[in-house]
Design an enzyme around this catalytic site. Structure first.
Site, PDB file in Angstrom:
ATOM      1  CD1 TRP A 142      -1.758  -2.095   2.140  1.00  0.00           C
ATOM      2  CD2 TRP A 142      -2.932  -1.184  -0.188  1.00  0.00           C
ATOM      3  NE1 TRP A 142      -2.959  -2.947   0.827  1.00  0.00           N
ATOM      4  CE2 TRP A 142      -4.067  -2.413  -0.088  1.00  0.00           C
ATOM      5  CE3 TRP A 142      -3.549  -0.639  -1.431  1.00  0.00           C
ATOM      6  CZ2 TRP A 142      -4.793  -3.671  -0.637  1.00  0.00           C
ATOM      7  CZ3 TRP A 142      -4.505  -1.200  -1.683  1.00  0.00           C
ATOM      8  CH2 TRP A 142      -4.938  -2.336  -1.681  1.00  0.00           C
ATOM      9  CG  ASP A 151      -2.592   4.232   3.885  1.00  0.00           C
ATOM     10  OD1 ASP A 151      -4.207   3.531   4.924  1.00  0.00           O
ATOM     11  OD2 ASP A 151      -3.169   3.645   3.148  1.00  0.00           O
ATOM     12  CE  LYS A 160      -8.432  -2.589   5.112  1.00  0.00           C
ATOM     13  NZ  LYS A 160      -8.675  -3.141   3.615  1.00  0.00           N
TER      14      LYS A 160
HETATM   15  C1  LIG Z   1      -3.299   0.198   4.739  1.00  0.00           C
HETATM   16  C2  LIG Z   1      -4.176   0.664   3.446  1.00  0.00           C
HETATM   17  N1  LIG Z   1      -4.027   1.005   2.499  1.00  0.00           N
HETATM   18  C3  LIG Z   1      -4.853   0.977   0.883  1.00  0.00           C
HETATM   19  C4  LIG Z   1      -6.021   0.400   1.005  1.00  0.00           C
HETATM   20  C5  LIG Z   1      -6.720   0.742  -0.194  1.00  0.00           C
HETATM   21  O1  LIG Z   1      -7.676   0.438   0.332  1.00  0.00           O
HETATM   22  P1  LIG Z   1      -9.120   0.868  -0.759  1.00  0.00           P
HETATM   23  O2  LIG Z   1      -9.557   0.087  -0.976  1.00  0.00           O
HETATM   24  O3  LIG Z   1      -9.766   1.478   0.297  1.00  0.00           O
HETATM   25  O4  LIG Z   1      -8.655   1.968  -1.926  1.00  0.00           O
HETATM   26  C6  LIG Z   1      -5.378  -1.067   1.824  1.00  0.00           C
HETATM   27  C7  LIG Z   1      -6.876  -1.891   1.597  1.00  0.00           C
HETATM   28  O5  LIG Z   1      -6.521  -3.046   2.073  1.00  0.00           O
HETATM   29  C8  LIG Z   1      -5.004  -0.887   3.158  1.00  0.00           C
HETATM   30  O6  LIG Z   1      -5.054  -2.323   3.732  1.00  0.00           O
END
Ligand SMILES: Cc1ncc(COP(=O)(O)O)c(C=O)c1O
Length: 362
Positions: free
Chosen positions: A103, A174, A198
């Site tokens: 991520w 994030d 989550k």
């Molecule tokens: C730490 C983290 N950042 C970003 C994301 C991406 O999120 P989204 O699907 O809401 O764009 C996730 C998805 O699991 C994640 O765990």
């Protein structure tokens, strides 16, 4: 009563049962209004009350001061990968990132693609992202727009347990997979964002908490729906917000408060994680993949002696009403996501199952 299984999904993930039940009770007729919240105008009095209360509850539960704006956006955490540099950095400006897994990497790629001068200040790619790297705050380029970290690495099962002291340089996190899993001092951050799916609610809404003074950085020439100043200026009602998802966030926040707030949630989360890690540490059959001191309270990642056994483990667990234990497809192995709504009893059931699986296959 509805059958509820042990849900260890990484996200969208388990929600507290009382939240689902309350939503169900008022689904068709929202508190005597004769229609569902989903069927109401986002400009009407009823929704407005829900919207305003959810923000107030978030401030209360998370101790967010008036120095911070709370915003609801769409496009998931993934849109924030673009929104953060677009708002906080001048065109082509310098941005700092710590790379702790997929991520973070995606966030970095998005900023690079948009033409910002990417500087990776720390990373754990040299050891398959099994640890949280040290960030030497003293050596950070003070001309940069911000430092971005991923507080919890959902796929690799690592988590920051202390924050880099960045001084005047805004720290951006994030927190998609660990928001509200523990008490966090919001004042340490310039901006926090998290997809809700989550620990906060259903998918479809992203929470942004940011220092009000940073709103002045948002340029006028970026898309309105990525513009923090535009959205904050309209109290997150610039366009139609995901009304039902925001309502559910409000219910989740009330549930957190009812549990005793974040200190109580953190205590339970620590107990849950300790039970699982104790089992993993007490045997050679299961092997934790993250460095012990950087392990996540939310995503417990582990391997079994062979991929065959991992497959059987996941299949037999599913038979025993425990779902979501397969590791992310990019890394394999197993992962138990034990977010706030996953109870101590859920984790105890998993620990019992893992012990028994080892006895049969070890
Ligand atoms: C730490 C983290 N950042 C970003 C994301 C991406 O999120 P989204 O699907 O809401 O764009 C996730 C998805 O699991 C994640 O765990």
């Amino acid at each position: 009563m509805a059958k509820r299984i042990h849900n260890f999904n990484a996200g969208p993930a388990v929600l507290p049962l009382p939240v689902l039940e309350e939503a169900q009770e008022h689904l068709v007729d929202f508190h005597g209004q004769g229609h569902s919240l989903m069927e109401m105008s986002h400009r009407g009095k009823t929704y407005d009350a829900v919207h305003t209360q959810t923000i107030a509850d978030m401030r209360e539960v998370m101790h967010i001061s008036d120095d911070y704006e709370v915003i609801f956006m769409q496009g998931g955490a993934s849109l924030q990968f673009a929104a953060v540099p677009l708002n906080l950095a001048p065109a082509g400006g310098k941005v700092l990132y710590a790379d702790t897994g997929s991520w973070s990497t995606k966030a970095m790629q998005e900023a690079s693609k948009l033409g910002y001068a990417m500087q990776q200040v720390a990373g754990s790619g040299d050891a398959e992202y099994t640890y949280i790297p040290t960030i030497d705050a003293a050596r950070l380029d003070k001309d940069a727009a911000y430092l971005h970290i991923t507080s919890n690495n959902t796929i690799r099962g690592t988590q920051y347990h202390s924050w880099p002291a960045t001084g005047d340089l805004p720290l951006v996190a994030d927190m998609s997979s660990d928001i509200n899993c523990r008490v966090v001092d919001i004042d340490k951050f310039g901006l926090i964002y998290a997809g809700a799916q989550k620990n906060m609610g259903p998918s479809g809404v992203t929470i942004v908490i940011m220092r009000k003074e940073l709103l002045a950085r948002s340029p006028k020439n970026i898309p309105s729906l990525t513009n923090y100043a535009t959205i904050a200026g309209k109290q997150s009602l610039y366009n139609t917000p995901p009304t039902f998802a925001i309502y559910l966030i409000g219910l989740v926040l009330k549930w957190i408060a009812g549990q005793g707030g974040l200190p109580a949630i953190e205590k339970t989360n620590r107990q849950k994680a300790a039970k699982l890690y104790a089992l993993i540490d007490g045997t050679d059959f299961y092997r934790g993949t993250a460095r012990v001191e950087d392990r996540s309270l939310m995503n417990v990642t582990f391997r079994l002696p062979s991929e065959d056994l991992e497959k059987r483990f996941v299949a037999e667990a599913t038979e025993a009403d425990m779902i979501g234990l397969k590791g992310h497809r990019s890394v394999g192995g197993c992962r138990a996501s034990i977010y706030n709504a996953s109870s101590l009893a859920d984790v105890e059931a998993l620990v019992d199952f893992m012990g028994e699986f080892e006895r049969r296959n070890g």
